[in-house]
Design a protein around this motif. Structure first.
Motif, PDB file in Angstrom:
ATOM      1  N   VAL A  61       0.609   8.964  16.003  1.00 49.81           N
ATOM      2  CA  VAL A  61       1.485   7.841  15.636  1.00 49.81           C
ATOM      3  C   VAL A  61       1.790   7.012  16.884  1.00 49.81           C
ATOM      4  N   SER A  62       1.011   5.952  17.069  1.00 45.27           N
ATOM      5  CA  SER A  62       1.173   5.125  18.262  1.00 45.27           C
ATOM      6  C   SER A  62       1.697   3.725  17.950  1.00 45.27           C
ATOM      7  N   ASN A  63       1.884   3.416  16.669  1.00 46.88           N
ATOM      8  CA  ASN A  63       2.436   2.108  16.300  1.00 46.88           C
ATOM      9  C   ASN A  63       3.191   2.234  14.978  1.00 46.88           C
ATOM     10  N   LEU A  64       3.805   1.159  14.544  1.00 40.45           N
ATOM     11  CA  LEU A  64       4.637   1.194  13.342  1.00 40.45           C
ATOM     12  C   LEU A  64       3.824   1.446  12.076  1.00 40.45           C
ATOM     13  N   PHE A  65       2.624   0.928  12.010  1.00 34.77           N
ATOM     14  CA  PHE A  65       1.790   1.140  10.827  1.00 34.77           C
ATOM     15  C   PHE A  65       1.446   2.624  10.681  1.00 34.77           C
ATOM     16  N   GLU A  66       1.100   3.257  11.780  1.00 36.37           N
ATOM     17  CA  GLU A  66       0.769   4.686  11.745  1.00 36.37           C
ATOM     18  C   GLU A  66       1.998   5.531  11.444  1.00 36.37           C
ATOM     19  N   LEU A  67       3.166   5.067  11.863  1.00 34.37           N
ATOM     20  CA  LEU A  67       4.409   5.793  11.575  1.00 34.37           C
ATOM     21  C   LEU A  67       4.599   5.957  10.069  1.00 34.37           C
ATOM     22  N   PHE A  68       4.455   4.878   9.318  1.00 35.12           N
ATOM     23  CA  PHE A  68       4.653   4.955   7.879  1.00 35.12           C
ATOM     24  C   PHE A  68       3.465   5.597   7.174  1.00 35.12           C
ATOM     25  N   ASP A  69       2.273   5.404   7.697  1.00 34.04           N
ATOM     26  CA  ASP A  69       1.098   6.094   7.138  1.00 34.04           C
ATOM     27  C   ASP A  69       1.317   7.602   7.150  1.00 34.04           C
ATOM     28  N   HIS A  70       1.737   8.124   8.289  1.00 35.32           N
ATOM     29  CA  HIS A  70       1.902   9.574   8.439  1.00 35.32           C
ATOM     30  C   HIS A  70       3.136  10.089   7.706  1.00 35.32           C
ATOM     31  N   THR A  71       4.174   9.278   7.632  1.00 38.18           N
ATOM     32  CA  THR A  71       5.379   9.693   6.903  1.00 38.18           C
ATOM     33  C   THR A  71       5.070   9.849   5.415  1.00 38.18           C
ATOM     34  N   ILE A  72       4.417   8.856   4.827  1.00 44.69           N
ATOM     35  CA  ILE A  72       4.061   8.924   3.407  1.00 44.69           C
ATOM     36  C   ILE A  72       3.112  10.091   3.152  1.00 44.69           C
ATOM     37  N   ALA A  73       2.127  10.273   4.026  1.00 43.26           N
ATOM     38  CA  ALA A  73       1.154  11.353   3.859  1.00 43.26           C
ATOM     39  C   ALA A  73       1.843  12.712   3.895  1.00 43.26           C
ATOM     40  N   ALA A  74       2.777  12.905   4.812  1.00 42.43           N
ATOM     41  CA  ALA A  74       3.471  14.188   4.915  1.00 42.43           C
ATOM     42  C   ALA A  74       4.319  14.462   3.682  1.00 42.43           C
ATOM     43  N   LEU A  75       4.980  13.446   3.161  1.00 43.23           N
ATOM     44  CA  LEU A  75       5.792  13.623   1.954  1.00 43.23           C
ATOM     45  C   LEU A  75       4.929  13.934   0.745  1.00 43.23           C
ATOM     46  N   LEU A  76       3.809  13.262   0.631  1.00 46.85           N
ATOM     47  CA  LEU A  76       2.889  13.503  -0.496  1.00 46.85           C
ATOM     48  C   LEU A  76       2.302  14.909  -0.459  1.00 46.85           C
ATOM     49  N   LYS A  77       2.100  15.416   0.726  1.00 49.22           N
ATOM     50  CA  LYS A  77       1.511  16.748   0.883  1.00 49.22           C
ATOM     51  C   LYS A  77       2.350  17.816   0.196  1.00 49.22           C
ATOM     52  N   TYR A  78       3.679  17.591   0.184  1.00 52.75           N
ATOM     53  CA  TYR A  78       4.575  18.609  -0.394  1.00 52.75           C
ATOM     54  C   TYR A  78       5.216  18.136  -1.693  1.00 52.75           C
ATOM     55  N   SER A  79       4.656  17.102  -2.313  1.00 51.36           N
ATOM     56  CA  SER A  79       5.260  16.550  -3.531  1.00 51.36           C
ATOM     57  C   SER A  79       4.828  17.251  -4.806  1.00 51.36           C
ATOM     58  N   LYS A 131       0.834  -1.203   0.000  1.00 53.75           N
ATOM     59  CA  LYS A 131       0.000   0.000   0.000  1.00 53.75           C
ATOM     60  C   LYS A 131       0.870   1.255   0.000  1.00 53.75           C
ATOM     61  N   TRP A 132       1.882   1.303   0.880  1.00 54.28           N
ATOM     62  CA  TRP A 132       2.740   2.488   0.965  1.00 54.28           C
ATOM     63  C   TRP A 132       3.503   2.720  -0.336  1.00 54.28           C
ATOM     64  N   GLU A 133       3.992   1.654  -0.937  1.00 49.12           N
ATOM     65  CA  GLU A 133       4.751   1.814  -2.176  1.00 49.12           C
ATOM     66  C   GLU A 133       3.856   2.292  -3.317  1.00 49.12           C
ATOM     67  N   ALA A 134       2.627   1.838  -3.337  1.00 43.99           N
ATOM     68  CA  ALA A 134       1.687   2.311  -4.361  1.00 43.99           C
ATOM     69  C   ALA A 134       1.367   3.789  -4.148  1.00 43.99           C
ATOM     70  N   GLN A 135       1.189   4.188  -2.907  1.00 42.26           N
ATOM     71  CA  GLN A 135       0.880   5.580  -2.596  1.00 42.26           C
ATOM     72  C   GLN A 135       2.050   6.499  -2.947  1.00 42.26           C
ATOM     73  N   ALA A 136       3.274   6.009  -2.788  1.00 41.29           N
ATOM     74  CA  ALA A 136       4.458   6.857  -2.912  1.00 41.29           C
ATOM     75  C   ALA A 136       5.080   6.861  -4.301  1.00 41.29           C
ATOM     76  N   THR A 137       4.422   6.275  -5.278  1.00 38.87           N
ATOM     77  CA  THR A 137       4.979   6.202  -6.634  1.00 38.87           C
ATOM     78  C   THR A 137       5.383   7.567  -7.169  1.00 38.87           C
ATOM     79  N   SER A 138       4.552   8.557  -6.912  1.00 36.38           N
ATOM     80  CA  SER A 138       4.815   9.910  -7.444  1.00 36.38           C
ATOM     81  C   SER A 138       6.001  10.600  -6.772  1.00 36.38           C
ATOM     82  N   LEU A 139       6.485  10.054  -5.675  1.00 36.41           N
ATOM     83  CA  LEU A 139       7.589  10.671  -4.941  1.00 36.41           C
ATOM     84  C   LEU A 139       8.953  10.326  -5.532  1.00 36.41           C
TER      85      LEU A 139
END
Length: 300
Positions: A280-298, A182-190
């Motif tokens: 961000v309380s677990n590892l899944f949320e860590l990467f969810d929020h990291t990808i989201a923050a990067l996409l916001k400024y992509s 899921k994360w890799e699909a979301q981050a393709t544009s990065l």
């Protein structure tokens, strides 16, 4: 008299349960989060540091020594990340279960291949690590490798609960593999996007997502930014279409704010690890929020 006996029975049951529970002391929040996935929420899992502390520089305070004294498993990064305080902590704990070489001494870096190894290390170059960059948890594939090794170590330390650890690992690993897709699909544009980073601790994240770190705010790893160096960074980014400035939750934002004011770039505040923000309380949320923050400024 009967009431007293009831209270005594409850106390003894609680004490017995506490004594039988596997106690894990993780050095960093990301490893506490992974340990919780495999041992369960009801066990005693602690972190020696928070998301707002630099794990290079921690004091072996009495409360931490007390936790180390009770631990059955010490779960740390290794690769010299905790070299300034972990040896003192284990020595003062006088806990044979977590001494180096024991089954309860588990270093995540022993189970992965690190990037950026330096055969010759000169401390004048800052916080460099001869064995390689220890910030590998920012690549989820590395977490997969550590999770498997952790499961095997938990079984070695606490064989009575081997089936539970194995089942929890299989459950986590299946969910984690789906999340990576899921994360890799979301981050393709990065892919190919350029960033300025505060500290050279994003290497694994940028490699995984295909990003480029074109400049670092610190003149040397671990050394605070200087006006002279920031001026050099400002000039160097003119040749790149930089998307933003990556800053972790525990890092000082003064230099990033200065560069933002001078360049117009956005400061991309990333949680960096579990607990880096309230969402961000677990590892899944860590990467969810990291990808989201990067996409916001992509875009742009």
């Amino acid at each position: 008299m009967k009431l007293t006996n009831v209270f005594l029975s409850v106390f003894l049951v609680s004490l017995s349960a506490y004594g039988n529970a596997l106690t894990v002391l993780a050095c960093e929040p990301e490893w506490k989060a992974l340990a919780l996935e495999l041992v369960g929420e009801d066990d005693n899992v602690y972190s020696a540091t928070t998301a707002f502390q630099d794990p290079h520089h921690i004091q072996a305070r009495p409360s931490l020594i007390s936790k180390a004294r009770r631990a059955d498993l010490l779960f740390c990064t290794g690769a010299e990340l905790e070299a300034g305080w972990l040896p003192l902590l284990t020595r003062k704990s006088a806990n044979k279960r977590i001494q180096k070489g024991s089954a309860g001494y588990f270093m995540a870096s022993d189970h992965v291949s690190l990037l950026g190894a330096n055969k010759e290390v000169d401390r004048s170059d800052g916080d460099v690590h001869g064995g390689g960059d220890p910030h590998f948890f920012l690549d989820p594939y590395y977490i997969s490798s550590v999770a498997k090794a952790l499961m095997e170590r938990l079984i070695l330390v606490d064989g009575a609960n081997a089936a539970e650890y194995n089942n929890r690992y299989k459950n986590f690993n299946a969910r984690w593999a789906l999340a990576i897709k899921k994360w890799e699909a979301q981050a393709t544009s990065l892919k190919g996007a350029s960033y300025v980073v505060h500290h050279d601790n994003w290497r694994y994240l940028t490699q995984w997502l295909g990003l480029k770190a074109v400049a670092t705010l610190e003149p040397k790893p671990g050394l605070p930014p200087t006006s002279r160096h920031l001026s050099v960074v400002l000039k160097s980014i003119e040749a790149h279409k930089v998307k933003g400035i990556l800053v972790g939750s525990y890092q000082d934002r003064k230099a990033a704010n200065w560069l933002q004011e001078k360049s117009g770039l956005s400061v991309v505040l990333l949680p960096y690890t579990v607990g880096g923000n309230k969402e961000v309380s677990n590892l899944f949320e860590l990467f969810d929020h990291t990808i989201a923050a990067l996409l916001k400024y992509s875009q742009g």
